[in-house]
Write a protein that holds these residues in place. Sequence first.
Motif, PDB file in Angstrom:
ATOM      1  N   PHE A   1       0.834  -1.205   0.000  1.00  0.00           N
ATOM      2  CA  PHE A   1       0.000   0.000   0.000  1.00  0.00           C
ATOM      3  C   PHE A   1       0.871   1.258   0.000  1.00  0.00           C
ATOM      4  CE2 PHE A   1      -2.270   3.405   2.224  1.00  0.00           C
ATOM      5  CZ  PHE A   1      -3.359   3.538   1.379  1.00  0.00           C
ATOM      6  N   ARG A   2       2.065   1.165   0.522  1.00  0.00           N
ATOM      7  CA  ARG A   2       2.978   2.325   0.579  1.00  0.00           C
ATOM      8  C   ARG A   2       3.362   2.809  -0.815  1.00  0.00           C
ATOM      9  NH1 ARG A   2       1.782   3.641   5.641  1.00  0.00           N
ATOM     10  NH2 ARG A   2       2.214   1.940   7.042  1.00  0.00           N
ATOM     11  N   THR A   3       3.097   2.008  -1.856  1.00  0.00           N
ATOM     12  CA  THR A   3       3.410   2.426  -3.219  1.00  0.00           C
ATOM     13  C   THR A   3       2.318   3.316  -3.807  1.00  0.00           C
ATOM     14  OG1 THR A   3       2.343   0.489  -4.236  1.00  0.00           O
ATOM     15  CG2 THR A   3       4.670   0.281  -3.631  1.00  0.00           C
ATOM     16  N   VAL A   4       1.205   3.479  -3.091  1.00  0.00           N
ATOM     17  CA  VAL A   4       0.103   4.303  -3.571  1.00  0.00           C
ATOM     18  C   VAL A   4       0.564   5.760  -3.639  1.00  0.00           C
ATOM     19  CG1 VAL A   4      -2.164   5.202  -2.880  1.00  0.00           C
ATOM     20  CG2 VAL A   4      -1.692   2.764  -2.718  1.00  0.00           C
ATOM     21  N   SER A   5       0.136   6.470  -4.687  1.00  0.00           N
ATOM     22  CA  SER A   5       0.551   7.866  -4.821  1.00  0.00           C
ATOM     23  C   SER A   5      -0.061   8.732  -3.726  1.00  0.00           C
ATOM     24  CB  SER A   5       0.181   8.402  -6.206  1.00  0.00           C
ATOM     25  OG  SER A   5      -1.207   8.425  -6.366  1.00  0.00           O
ATOM     26  N   ARG A   6       0.573   9.865  -3.512  1.00  0.00           N
ATOM     27  CA  ARG A   6       0.142  10.822  -2.498  1.00  0.00           C
ATOM     28  C   ARG A   6      -0.021  12.171  -3.159  1.00  0.00           C
ATOM     29  NH1 ARG A   6       4.577   9.117   2.097  1.00  0.00           N
ATOM     30  NH2 ARG A   6       4.081   6.910   2.054  1.00  0.00           N
ATOM     31  N   GLU A   7      -0.829  13.018  -2.537  1.00  0.00           N
ATOM     32  CA  GLU A   7      -0.979  14.373  -3.058  1.00  0.00           C
ATOM     33  C   GLU A   7      -0.937  15.369  -1.909  1.00  0.00           C
ATOM     34  OE1 GLU A   7      -4.700  15.661  -4.820  1.00  0.00           O
ATOM     35  OE2 GLU A   7      -5.828  14.303  -3.541  1.00  0.00           O
ATOM     36  N   ILE A   8      -0.495  16.574  -2.229  1.00  0.00           N
ATOM     37  CA  ILE A   8      -0.478  17.671  -1.274  1.00  0.00           C
ATOM     38  C   ILE A   8      -1.786  18.448  -1.449  1.00  0.00           C
ATOM     39  CG2 ILE A   8       0.686  19.799  -0.566  1.00  0.00           C
ATOM     40  CD1 ILE A   8       2.380  17.314  -0.090  1.00  0.00           C
ATOM     41  N   CYS A   9      -2.504  18.638  -0.361  1.00  0.00           N
ATOM     42  CA  CYS A   9      -3.765  19.385  -0.406  1.00  0.00           C
ATOM     43  C   CYS A   9      -3.457  20.877  -0.317  1.00  0.00           C
ATOM     44  CB  CYS A   9      -4.665  18.992   0.768  1.00  0.00           C
ATOM     45  SG  CYS A   9      -5.012  17.237   0.858  1.00  0.00           S
ATOM     46  N   HIS A  10      -4.029  21.642  -1.210  1.00  0.00           N
ATOM     47  CA  HIS A  10      -3.762  23.075  -1.227  1.00  0.00           C
ATOM     48  C   HIS A  10      -4.952  23.907  -0.774  1.00  0.00           C
ATOM     49  CE1 HIS A  10       0.199  22.602  -2.939  1.00  0.00           C
ATOM     50  NE2 HIS A  10      -0.306  21.734  -3.797  1.00  0.00           N
ATOM     51  N   GLY A  11      -6.089  23.283  -0.535  1.00  0.00           N
ATOM     52  CA  GLY A  11      -7.270  24.024  -0.090  1.00  0.00           C
ATOM     53  C   GLY A  11      -7.168  24.425   1.372  1.00  0.00           C
ATOM     54  N   MET A  12      -7.769  25.568   1.708  1.00  0.00           N
ATOM     55  CA  MET A  12      -7.828  25.988   3.113  1.00  0.00           C
ATOM     56  C   MET A  12      -8.713  25.023   3.876  1.00  0.00           C
ATOM     57  SD  MET A  12      -6.098  28.381   4.204  1.00  0.00           S
ATOM     58  CE  MET A  12      -6.411  29.739   5.265  1.00  0.00           C
TER      59      MET A  12
END
Length: 161
Positions: A71-82
């Motif tokens: 599962f650690r291979t799953v992509s990640r994203e940075i949230c930019h919303g307030m």
Amino acid sequence: MRLLRLITLFFISSPLLCFSQHLQCYHCINRLVTSDITKEERNALKMALFARFNIPPSNEYCADGGSDILFRTVSREICHGMNDTCVRIISEGDEKKKLVIRGCQSTLVKAGYDLVTNYSCHRYTDTTSSECITTCQQPLCNISHGFALIPLLIVLSFIVL
């Protein structure tokens, strides 16, 4: 005097540090086996998903959650919303079919659609289908399936009281 400068610098820089740290969430959708459904059913599912969500990258381990090392291979994203949140949506069908979607609420959900916040599950009475939506605001908190979290919160509430 030097202590006063350090305290002043701390209070000036603290809000800037808070704004520079963004929430990070797992960002994926699991792959569904579609060989046993018709082309019309596949197209209906795609239309429903694409109408409501910005579909994240597909990953075969997205449905596994934190218990699987892959599962650690799953992509990640940075949230930019307030005040953004990490979201985990689990929809289970009649025939042991499970759809899992993970991501930042601001990028995952399309305009015009709202999600129930925190923890919400709905079991459909005429079938064995269910849908659970979990939101959280800690880094990579949309990792597990969250069912063990509710009893823990109940126990903690009795301890605090």
